[in-house]
Design a protein around this motif. Structure first.
Motif: not given
Lengths: 113, 111
Positions: B26, B1, B5, B101, B104, B3
């Motif tokens: 990414d 999966s 940021s 995904t 945060s 990622v």
């Protein structure tokens, strides 16, 4: 437009009780189904997902969900809850691989000792 | 999966100002989604951002208030403009590829 219904707004259980959270969706075609958990003050975490195949899906932390196509349902279950399962649970649906997720309103689970 | 940021993680802003939220992935992804989670609420889709085209906004969200940029296949920004206290929320980006995904989140408080 697809919609997702979570029947329970707030569920309160004692530790070791069994859990079932309801989720129904409106779209009649092929769907991808998800359950997410959000612990207090934290971001979303995927519990489990269903794309195809075995309608009984096992996820992390002892959770499972069953896809019942005839009932447009994807209920979340756990045989024995723990205090650490206190969190908000969201059911989500997409009807293809490239569409955004539609979220239910969430169910707040409170587990008491 | 993939990622993701996402920055900033949180901010406190004065009303009338603007905040730009960044998401860096990414890997290359075709579509990115921006969501808002108001206090005690579920996630609501703001817009879908494709590289090389205008973002598609959901009902109740407009480009002047939430301009989005998508300059390449790994990056997107969402700006919350002319903020008011009602904009206090968590803002999240999301991509799809072998599942979904999420970043945060950015916890925004407008005072």
């Amino acid at each position: 437009a697809q919609s997702v219904s979570q029947h329970n707004h707030h569920v309160i259980l004692s530790e070791a009780a069994s859990l079932e959270l309801g989720c129904n969706y409106s779209y009649g075609g092929t769907v991808n189904l998800f359950w997410y958990v959000q612990y207090p003050g934290q971001h979303l975490q995927l519990l489990l997902k269903y794309f195809s195949g075995d309608p009984l899906v096992k996820g992390i932390k002892g959770f499972e969900a069953e896809f019942i196509k005839s009932k447009f349902s994807f209920n979340l279950r756990k045989p024995s809850v723990q205090w650490s399962d206190t969190a908000e649970y969201f059911c989500a649906v997409s009807y293809s691989g490239n569409t955004p997720l539609a979220f239910g309103k969430g169910t707040r689970l409170s587990v008491i000792a | 999966s993939a990622v993701i940021s996402q920055k900033p993680s949180r901010d406190i802003c004065q009303r009338g100002t603007s905040l730009t939220i960044q998401c860096q992935v990414d890997s290359q992804v075709t579509m990115m989604f921006w969501y808002r989670q108001q206090p005690g609420q579920s996630l609501t889709l703001i817009a879908t951002a494709n590289q090389g085209s205008e973002a598609t906004y959901e009902s109740g969200f407009v480009i002047d208030k939430f301009p989005i940029s998508r300059p390449n296949l790994t990056f997107s920004t969402l700006t919350v403009s002319n903020m008011s206290p009602e904009d206090s929320s968590i803002y999240l980006c999301s991509v799809v590829g072998n599942g979904y995904t999420f970043g945060s989140g950015t916890r925004l408080t407008v005072v």
